[in-house]
Design a protein around this motif. Structure first.
Motif, mmCIF file in Angstrom:
data_model
loop_
_atom_site.group_PDB
_atom_site.id
_atom_site.type_symbol
_atom_site.label_atom_id
_atom_site.label_comp_id
_atom_site.label_asym_id
_atom_site.label_seq_id
_atom_site.Cartn_x
_atom_site.Cartn_y
_atom_site.Cartn_z
ATOM 1 N N ALA A 169 0.833 -1.211 0.000
ATOM 2 C CA ALA A 169 0.000 0.000 0.000
ATOM 3 C C ALA A 169 0.865 1.257 0.000
ATOM 4 O O ALA A 169 0.558 2.239 -0.662
ATOM 5 C CB ALA A 169 -0.926 -0.002 1.215
ATOM 6 N N GLU A 170 1.954 1.227 0.755
ATOM 7 C CA GLU A 170 2.862 2.367 0.819
ATOM 8 C C GLU A 170 4.253 1.936 0.333
ATOM 9 O O GLU A 170 4.743 0.880 0.727
ATOM 10 C CB GLU A 170 2.972 2.890 2.248
ATOM 11 C CG GLU A 170 1.722 3.615 2.745
ATOM 12 C CD GLU A 170 1.469 4.910 1.991
ATOM 13 O OE1 GLU A 170 2.458 5.554 1.572
ATOM 14 O OE2 GLU A 170 0.296 5.271 1.830
ATOM 15 N N PRO A 171 4.886 2.733 -0.526
ATOM 16 C CA PRO A 171 6.238 2.385 -0.992
ATOM 17 C C PRO A 171 7.210 2.306 0.177
ATOM 18 O O PRO A 171 7.105 3.078 1.139
ATOM 19 C CB PRO A 171 6.594 3.555 -1.928
ATOM 20 C CG PRO A 171 5.289 4.177 -2.302
ATOM 21 C CD PRO A 171 4.394 3.979 -1.112
ATOM 22 N N VAL A 172 8.132 1.389 0.092
ATOM 23 C CA VAL A 172 9.155 1.251 1.126
ATOM 24 C C VAL A 172 10.509 1.613 0.527
ATOM 25 O O VAL A 172 10.691 1.590 -0.694
ATOM 26 C CB VAL A 172 9.200 -0.188 1.698
ATOM 27 C CG1 VAL A 172 7.884 -0.530 2.353
ATOM 28 C CG2 VAL A 172 9.530 -1.191 0.590
ATOM 29 N N ILE A 173 11.446 1.941 1.381
ATOM 30 C CA ILE A 173 12.799 2.246 0.922
ATOM 31 C C ILE A 173 13.564 0.931 0.851
ATOM 32 O O ILE A 173 13.866 0.331 1.886
ATOM 33 C CB ILE A 173 13.489 3.227 1.877
ATOM 34 C CG1 ILE A 173 12.721 4.556 1.917
ATOM 35 C CG2 ILE A 173 14.938 3.469 1.451
ATOM 36 C CD1 ILE A 173 13.255 5.548 2.936
ATOM 37 N N TYR B 29 26.502 4.935 -0.298
ATOM 38 C CA TYR B 29 27.544 5.859 0.139
ATOM 39 C C TYR B 29 26.990 7.276 0.146
ATOM 40 O O TYR B 29 26.548 7.777 -0.895
ATOM 41 C CB TYR B 29 28.764 5.788 -0.778
ATOM 42 C CG TYR B 29 29.456 4.447 -0.788
ATOM 43 C CD1 TYR B 29 29.930 3.879 0.388
ATOM 44 C CD2 TYR B 29 29.648 3.748 -1.983
ATOM 45 C CE1 TYR B 29 30.571 2.654 0.382
ATOM 46 C CE2 TYR B 29 30.285 2.518 -1.999
ATOM 47 C CZ TYR B 29 30.745 1.975 -0.810
ATOM 48 O OH TYR B 29 31.376 0.755 -0.810
ATOM 49 N N ALA B 30 27.004 7.913 1.306
ATOM 50 C CA ALA B 30 26.605 9.311 1.427
ATOM 51 C C ALA B 30 27.858 10.171 1.303
ATOM 52 O O ALA B 30 28.710 10.167 2.197
ATOM 53 C CB ALA B 30 25.910 9.550 2.769
ATOM 54 N N VAL B 31 27.985 10.871 0.179
ATOM 55 C CA VAL B 31 29.185 11.671 -0.084
ATOM 56 C C VAL B 31 29.000 13.035 0.578
ATOM 57 O O VAL B 31 28.133 13.821 0.202
ATOM 58 C CB VAL B 31 29.432 11.824 -1.598
ATOM 59 C CG1 VAL B 31 30.759 12.539 -1.841
ATOM 60 C CG2 VAL B 31 29.429 10.459 -2.283
ATOM 61 N N ALA C 40 10.954 15.078 0.483
ATOM 62 C CA ALA C 40 11.490 14.912 -0.866
ATOM 63 C C ALA C 40 12.486 13.760 -0.919
ATOM 64 O O ALA C 40 12.455 12.929 -1.836
ATOM 65 C CB ALA C 40 12.158 16.206 -1.332
ATOM 66 N N LEU C 41 13.375 13.690 0.064
ATOM 67 C CA LEU C 41 14.344 12.601 0.110
ATOM 68 C C LEU C 41 13.644 11.254 0.263
ATOM 69 O O LEU C 41 14.035 10.257 -0.358
ATOM 70 C CB LEU C 41 15.324 12.822 1.255
ATOM 71 C CG LEU C 41 16.270 14.017 1.118
ATOM 72 C CD1 LEU C 41 17.042 14.215 2.410
ATOM 73 C CD2 LEU C 41 17.226 13.821 -0.050
ATOM 74 N N GLN C 42 12.613 11.226 1.097
ATOM 75 C CA GLN C 42 11.858 9.991 1.298
ATOM 76 C C GLN C 42 11.220 9.524 -0.011
ATOM 77 O O GLN C 42 11.246 8.329 -0.342
ATOM 78 C CB GLN C 42 10.775 10.222 2.353
ATOM 79 C CG GLN C 42 10.073 8.964 2.827
ATOM 80 C CD GLN C 42 9.148 9.259 3.989
ATOM 81 O OE1 GLN C 42 8.547 10.333 4.070
ATOM 82 N NE2 GLN C 42 9.024 8.313 4.901
ATOM 83 N N GLN C 43 10.681 10.439 -0.778
ATOM 84 C CA GLN C 43 10.079 10.092 -2.060
ATOM 85 C C GLN C 43 11.139 9.613 -3.052
ATOM 86 O O GLN C 43 10.911 8.652 -3.797
ATOM 87 C CB GLN C 43 9.324 11.293 -2.631
ATOM 88 C CG GLN C 43 8.010 11.565 -1.927
ATOM 89 C CD GLN C 43 7.205 12.644 -2.644
ATOM 90 O OE1 GLN C 43 7.539 13.824 -2.583
ATOM 91 N NE2 GLN C 43 6.162 12.230 -3.328
ATOM 92 N N LEU D 74 16.549 7.689 7.270
ATOM 93 C CA LEU D 74 15.889 6.947 6.197
ATOM 94 C C LEU D 74 16.688 5.733 5.752
ATOM 95 O O LEU D 74 16.112 4.693 5.411
ATOM 96 C CB LEU D 74 15.642 7.882 5.001
ATOM 97 C CG LEU D 74 14.672 9.046 5.258
ATOM 98 C CD1 LEU D 74 14.720 10.039 4.099
ATOM 99 C CD2 LEU D 74 13.249 8.525 5.462
ATOM 100 N N VAL D 75 18.011 5.864 5.716
ATOM 101 C CA VAL D 75 18.881 4.757 5.291
ATOM 102 C C VAL D 75 19.994 4.601 6.328
ATOM 103 O O VAL D 75 21.128 5.056 6.124
ATOM 104 C CB VAL D 75 19.491 5.004 3.887
ATOM 105 C CG1 VAL D 75 20.134 3.728 3.359
ATOM 106 C CG2 VAL D 75 18.440 5.498 2.909
#
Length: 379
Positions: free
Chosen positions: A101-105, A117-119, A208-211, A242-243
């Motif tokens: 029902a809801e998108p997941v990451i 990798y978060a630069v 926005a990041l979540q989307q 989120l991650v």
């Protein structure tokens, strides 16, 4: 005279045609509407597009035409394009993303094999985005499935550096990102007009990041690179939430002032419980025509950051590489073709490819990651 082709031959040929955005066979995506073979061995194929405004309609048509033309005995080839109805788009979305029902990451799930990798950088102007796009292009050139999320909402620059102005395709709530140099990319720049500034506060940035992470169909990525804005503000905190498995890659210049600020960007891992995978020193020196080097921004900043973070975090934080200052890096970014592709053997290109190789062969594990265990507590 060769025998007329059978419908099974045509369908087999179409099974080798990949949708240029989703990167799966069009036969698996329900995009083949019909196959007709006339007495003269002419073949007419009906193809469904996901949307009427599909930006890849010409490429899809060309791929289908070439695939069928290679089948023995085929005469004239004709491709007729149609558009999926709402029910078909729903089935496509379900086949790719499931019926949740809801998108997941996907990258936040325990079974995810994607290295994220978060630069990050302490301050702007150190070449963080240039490093990001070159690492992404170098990894993709090695055969990895790579994505880049332009998390620098205010200072977005990734689409230009990858040379694409393509817009994402939307199938219901699922967003299909465009691809450039074999790298999937998503950016707020793809949803704004011209050079319109983004004026948002923290909650909107988080959403926005979540989307971008949940609604975008990234496919089976080996590596996802997140180009963070400078500093340790809202976006860095949101990414950690989120991650949580995302690892921090710190970019700095040799300058002491930049190195001190970069250290703060890495030390945020103590609060977010993330691993710092390493440090990249950019603009390390300028190679002169006589073979000597000029330290334009002093020297030693990258190693200093790595050493300090190692002490603060209590786990080894290596200096992954030093990238020389080269005007070609800037020129390649402006032209939309990373230097690892235009001049892979140059000093800067080789350094960036070496860093990409080190990050590509790493395996996920618990070594060096803070588990949040307080060893001072007593029963």
């Amino acid at each position: 005279m060769p025998a007329a082709p059978a419908e099974s031959d045509i369908r087999t040929a179409l099974s080798k045609v990949l949708d240029p955005e989703i990167r799966k066979p069009i036969t698996e995506l329900g995009m083949v509407k019909s196959i007709e073979i006339d007495p003269a061995a002419g073949v007419t194929v009906g193809i469904y597009l996901t949307t009427a405004a599909c930006p890849m309609r010409t490429e899809i048509s060309d791929r289908v035409t070439r695939a069928i033309a290679d089948v023995a005995g085929v005469g004239q080839v004709r491709v007729e394009l149609d558009v999926m109805n709402d029910e078909q788009r729903t089935e496509l979305r379900k086949s790719l993303r499931g019926d949740s029902a809801e998108p997941v990451i996907p990258f936040a799930q325990p079974g995810s094999l994607t290295r994220v990798y978060a630069v990050a950088s302490g301050k702007g102007g150190v070449g963080k985005s240039s490093v990001t796009v070159n690492l992404a292009a170098a990894m993709a050139a090695r055969g990895l499935a790579v994505g880049v999320l332009d998390a620098d909402i205010y200072g977005h620059s990734i689409p230009r550096m990858l040379g694409t102005d393509a817009r994402p395709t939307q199938v219901e709530r699922m967003i299909i990102p465009p691809t450039a140099h074999e790298v999937k990319t998503i950016s707020i720049a793809q949803f704004t007009q011209g050079n319109t500034p983004v004026v948002w506060r923290g909650p909107m940035l988080h959403r926005a990041l979540q989307q971008f992470l949940a609604d975008v169909f990234w496919g089976d990525l080996d590596v996802l690179l997140l180009d963070l804005p400078p500093g340790t503000g809202d976006v860095a905190i949101s990414i950690a939430q989120l991650v949580p498995s995302a690892e921090i890659l710190v970019v700095t210049t040799p300058q002491l002032a930049a190195a001190e600020v970069a250290e703060r960007a890495g030390a945020i891992s103590l609060q977010t419980r993330q691993r710092v995978v390493g440090v990249v020193e950019n603009m390390s020196w300028l190679e002169l025509p006589d073979g000597t080097r000029m330290d334009v921004f002093q020297s030693g900043g990258g190693q200093a950051v790595a050493d300090r973070l190692t002490r603060v975090i209590g786990a080894e934080v290596p200096l992954l590489g030093q990238v020389p200052l080269d005007p070609a890096v800037t020129r390649s970014g402006d032209e939309g073709v990373p230097i690892v592709l235009t001049a892979p053997e140059s000093a800067a290109g080789a350094a960036l490819r070496s860093i990409a190789e080190q990050l590509s062969v790493r395996r996920r594990g618990l070594a060096g990651m803070s588990l949040g265990i307080d060893t001072t507590r007593r029963a």
